[in-house]
Enzyme design. Structure first.
Site, PDB file in Angstrom:
ATOM      1  N   THR B  48      -9.963  -1.962   1.476  1.00 29.79           N
ATOM      2  CA  THR B  48      -9.060  -3.066   1.202  1.00 29.79           C
ATOM      3  C   THR B  48      -7.656  -2.526   0.973  1.00 29.79           C
ATOM      4  OG1 THR B  48      -8.630  -5.029  -0.130  1.00 29.79           O
ATOM      5  CG2 THR B  48      -9.646  -3.173  -1.297  1.00 29.79           C
ATOM      6  N   GLU B  49      -6.671  -3.289   1.449  1.00 29.35           N
ATOM      7  CA  GLU B  49      -5.276  -2.840   1.425  1.00 29.35           C
ATOM      8  C   GLU B  49      -4.810  -2.446   0.030  1.00 29.35           C
ATOM      9  OE1 GLU B  49      -6.506  -5.317   3.233  1.00 29.35           O
ATOM     10  OE2 GLU B  49      -5.064  -6.067   4.706  1.00 29.35           O
ATOM     11  N   ASN B  50      -5.300  -3.163  -0.995  1.00 27.89           N
ATOM     12  CA  ASN B  50      -4.820  -2.909  -2.350  1.00 27.89           C
ATOM     13  C   ASN B  50      -5.445  -1.662  -2.976  1.00 27.89           C
ATOM     14  OD1 ASN B  50      -7.027  -4.778  -2.175  1.00 27.89           O
ATOM     15  ND2 ASN B  50      -6.907  -5.062  -4.373  1.00 27.89           N
TER      16      ASN B  50
END
Lengths: 246, 225
Positions: B48-50
């Site tokens: 996930t990007e975060n």
């Protein structure tokens, strides 16, 4: 040397009008320096440039007072973000209205370009080339150069006067550790600002954080403020926050 | 009206593209459903990007009180669960994974996809604004880009078009299009029709698609399992 301040108001009191401020932020409340943002709203500096993943109030999951309050309070002149608009057409954010009316200038970027421009700013890299954005709206006004047959855009570093970051623990040297996905933009923003202010759950003595676990070395952090329990902590969030703290 | 595949069935078909050890980033919407259909015994590592890799399923409504943690969320802001071997990192590392070509497969939603594989998915329809987020980096740089979509818009207009009419996310990036009536591979700037939903003919799928489809010699019915 004392980096520890007692109040958030004291930590943001010298922010001048026109300052460039990076704010750690992603899709939800985790990793957002909620109290520093509230203090800046009270302090009232205007004409700010905000560099953050969103422009606040995106309405993705939980509704809470993130940096949208700075837009609502008309303190922002420009925002640099990858996800600036509310996901709900029926509940546009303050930023959205101000961007569409021309009151606030928007620079929209791919999230990876935003992150890398911040990283470059902290690492003394003036600019870099990346393929992301070629032949899209992002290309406008940027130099295109081909490397290994692939066109790339020249992207310049981003720096700030202040970075507001949220971390789990700090020691008195300013070393920071993060909890879970709280990390997101916070460690890179900490490197790219002249004054980095960290909002943390707890401040411990030097030596109490294992040196191997430090994510943000203390030299990047100028001010630290500990969050004292606040019954008003992010609106509508009290339940999940209690869950988190067991 | 002929029966079309459900959103879950589209996700099931896409799950067949995954492989053991694959590093996968799923976008919002139908893509998120793909994780529910990974075969037993196969390890898929979600990114996930975060800044998390190797996390577990999304926290359900019943589990919320027990498991919700504001510091363990995916890119849609949903609470996810921890898994042994999971790790966290900051945003520049997260996008080094994407931009450095370390993500094997990304599954994205779409407004329009062109016959060359141009993808447009970041502007909100009818609002004049949009969010780029991490989608542009994924579309440009993931090793394989799969799009999951209904074949037509709610008004029945083709979503697979000759040229996109809305701002692009990335040019010539899509590898595979999985819709509620067909599976189409983008190959050499042409659309190769490979699979049909049960009961659908080539002519019927073509009628809902703006550019000409090339029919694969191995054309077959979509198999979900």
């Amino acid at each position: 040397m004392n980096k520890v301040l007692q109040t958030f108001d004291e930590a943001v009191k010298d922010v001048p009008d026109g300052a460039v401020i990076m704010i750690g932020n992603f899709a939800g409340p985790g990793g957002t320096p909620f109290y520093l943002i509230q203090a800046l709203r009270r302090q009232g500096a205007r004409n700010l440039t905000i560099i953050a993943n969103t422009a606040g109030g995106i309405g993705l999951t939980l509704d809470y007072d993130d940096h949208r309050v700075l837009f609502e309070n008309k303190q922002v002149r420009k925002v640099i973000a990858s996800f600036p608009f509310s996901t709900s057409a029926s509940r546009p954010s303050a930023a959205e209205k101000q961007i569409l009316s021309g009151e606030v200038e928007l620079e929209i970027l791919p999230q990876g370009t935003l992150a890398e421009r911040i990283r470059a700013g902290g690492a003394g890299i003036a600019a870099f080339y990346t393929p992301t954005g070629v032949s899209t709206v992002i290309e406008k006004g940027k130099e295109v150069r081909v490397f290994d047959g692939r066109p790339c855009l020249l992207e310049r570093a981003l720096k700030a006067d202040y970075a507001f970051v949220r971390a789990f623990k700090a020691d008195s040297m300013g070393n920071l550790v993060y909890r879970g996905t709280q990390r997101q933009f916070n460690p890179i923003m900490a490197t790219a600002a002249r004054t980095t202010i960290a909002e943390v759950d707890e401040i411990v003595e030097a030596g109490e954080l294992p040196p191997e676990s430090v994510v943000t070395p203390g030299l990047f952090v100028q001010r630290i403020v500990e969050v004292k329990e606040d019954p008003g902590f992010p609106r509508n969030l009290k339940r999940s926050f209690q869950v988190r703290r067991g | 009206m002929k029966e079309r595949l459900s959103r879950e069935a589209i996700a099931m078909r896409i799950a067949k593209e995954l492989f053991d050890g694959a590093v996968v980033n799923l976008g919002i919407g139908i893509p998120t459903l793909v994780s529910s259909f990974v075969p037993e015994g196969m390890t898929v590592i979600y990114h996930t990007e975060n800044g998390a890799l190797g996390f577990g399923p999304v926290v359900t409504a019943e589990e919320m009180k027990e498991k919700a943690d504001i510091d363990l969320v995916n890119a849609s802001g949903q609470y996810v669960t921890p898994l042994p071997g999971m790790c966290f990192f900051h945003h520049a590392d997260s996008f080094a994974m994407i931009r450095g070509g370390h993500i094997d497969i990304t599954v994205l939603g779409v407004l329009e996809v062109s016959e060359k594989g141009d993808l447009a998915n970041w502007m909100f329809p009818g609002r004049g604004v949009g969010n780029i987020g991490g989608g542009m980096d994924l579309a440009f740089n993931a090793r394989k880009v799969i799009v999951a979509t209904e074949h037509t818009t709610k008004d029945g207009k083709p979503k697979i078009v000759k040229a996109c009419s809305v701002p692009l996310t990335a040019p010539e990036c899509v590898d595979l299009i999985v819709t509620d009536v067909a599976v189409i591979e983008v190959k050499d700037q042409r659309l190769l029709l490979k699979e049909l939903a049960p009961g659908w003919s080539v002519a019927e799928v073509q009628a809902l698609t703006e550019p000409a489809l090339t029919v694969s010699p191995d054309l077959k019915e979509i198999e979900l399992l």
